[in-house]
Design an enzyme around this catalytic site. Structure first.
Site, mmCIF file in Angstrom:
data_model
loop_
_atom_site.group_PDB
_atom_site.id
_atom_site.type_symbol
_atom_site.label_atom_id
_atom_site.label_comp_id
_atom_site.label_asym_id
_atom_site.label_seq_id
_atom_site.Cartn_x
_atom_site.Cartn_y
_atom_site.Cartn_z
ATOM 1 N N GLY A 10 50.335 38.823 44.475
ATOM 2 C CA GLY A 10 50.134 40.195 44.023
ATOM 3 C C GLY A 10 49.856 41.219 45.112
ATOM 4 C CG ASP A 16 40.546 40.744 35.163
ATOM 5 O OD1 ASP A 16 39.831 41.595 34.622
ATOM 6 O OD2 ASP A 16 41.325 40.006 34.513
HETATM 7 P P1 IMP Z 1 39.932 37.232 38.701
HETATM 8 O O1 IMP Z 1 39.216 38.398 39.350
HETATM 9 O O2 IMP Z 1 39.545 35.917 39.243
HETATM 10 O O3 IMP Z 1 39.807 37.314 37.190
HETATM 11 O O4 IMP Z 1 41.474 37.269 38.988
HETATM 12 C C1 IMP Z 1 42.115 38.336 39.385
HETATM 13 C C2 IMP Z 1 43.580 38.010 39.458
HETATM 14 O O5 IMP Z 1 44.172 37.986 38.145
HETATM 15 C C3 IMP Z 1 44.260 39.124 40.197
HETATM 16 O O6 IMP Z 1 44.304 38.887 41.565
HETATM 17 C C4 IMP Z 1 45.610 39.170 39.557
HETATM 18 O O7 IMP Z 1 46.462 38.286 40.216
HETATM 19 C C5 IMP Z 1 45.375 38.712 38.137
HETATM 20 N N1 IMP Z 1 45.228 39.895 37.241
HETATM 21 C C6 IMP Z 1 44.100 40.335 36.629
HETATM 22 N N2 IMP Z 1 44.326 41.454 35.915
HETATM 23 C C7 IMP Z 1 45.634 41.740 36.092
HETATM 24 C C8 IMP Z 1 46.478 42.819 35.633
HETATM 25 O O8 IMP Z 1 46.082 43.749 34.928
HETATM 26 N N3 IMP Z 1 47.776 42.759 36.042
HETATM 27 C C9 IMP Z 1 48.277 41.777 36.838
HETATM 28 N N4 IMP Z 1 47.519 40.778 37.313
HETATM 29 C C10 IMP Z 1 46.208 40.757 36.937
HETATM 30 MG MG MG Z 2 45.719 38.620 42.958
#
Ligand code: IMP
Ligand code: MG
Length: 182
Positions: free
Chosen positions: A51, A110
């Site tokens: 990403g 996130d």
């Molecule tokens: P977390 O903070 O461990 O929940 O993971 C975050 C990862 O989930 C990010 O680096 C993204 O790859 C993916 N992610 C979370 N929200 C989104 C979104 O709205 N669009 C696309 N990818 C997302």
């Molecule tokens: Mg990511």
């Protein structure tokens, strides 16, 4: 263009302006006081694939400092689409991090699980400093209050794509960021 209902959230221009803003701060904070110091070691910038790919490339070019760069890829397991579970490396960096200044570049924080895992893991490996730069700080599903050092945009909620971010591997190459309306 797509079968999903989407609207522009941040234009290409807004993103590039934000990248410049972040790069300016990072440049100030990472400019070495004395490069001739024999102890000086270049900072390491780690791109969290996939990403952060475009954000990383744009940011590093704007920062204009000599970072050593590398790429990591993570996967998280959980019962739902929220990464509630355990985070593992799909691709790890081979660079030894002991005594190094590490800047992690992420597309979106996130739940906070991924960045919380990385902070802990890199601290365990003996990094001298660990900083997190994320383009998007999404608050809605935060369960781990992880420290974010540089943040581009804050988002209360929503699912976004474009500029590297995907929905089931679609839309990554779009230059703007879109919200998918469900
Ligand atoms: P977390 O903070 O461990 O929940 O993971 C975050 C990862 O989930 C990010 O680096 C993204 O790859 C993916 N992610 C979370 N929200 C989104 C979104 O709205 N669009 C696309 N990818 C997302
Ligand atoms: Mg990511």
């Amino acid at each position: 263009m797509s079968s999903d209902n989407m609207r522009v959230l941040f234009t290409d221009e807004e993103i590039q302006n934000k990248v410049k803003e972040l790069a300016k701060i990072i440049k100030e904070q990472y400019t070495p006081e004395n490069v001739n110091d024999p102890e000086f070691q270049k900072p390491i910038a780690l791109c969290v694939l996939k990403g952060a790919l475009f954000f990383f490339a744009d940011l590093m070019r704007e920062v204009e400092l000599d970072f050593e760069i590398d790429f990591i890829r993570l996967s998280s397991y959980g019962s739902s689409s929220v990464s509630s579970g355990q985070v593992i490396f799909v691709t790890d960096t081979k660079l030894p991090l002991t005594g190094r200044d590490v800047l992690i570049v992420e597309d979106i924080v996130d739940s906070g699980n991924t960045m919380d895992f990385l902070r802990e893991e890199f601290a365990r490996r003996g990094a001298r400093s660990i900083k997190i730069c994320t383009l998007i700080d999404k608050r809605e599903r935060r369960t781990q209050e992880v420290k974010i050092d540089y943040s581009g945009f804050t988002l209360a909620q929503g699912f976004i794509v474009g500029y590297g971010m995907d929905y089931a591997e679609n839309y990554r190459a779009l230059p703007a960021i879109y919200e998918i309306l469900i």
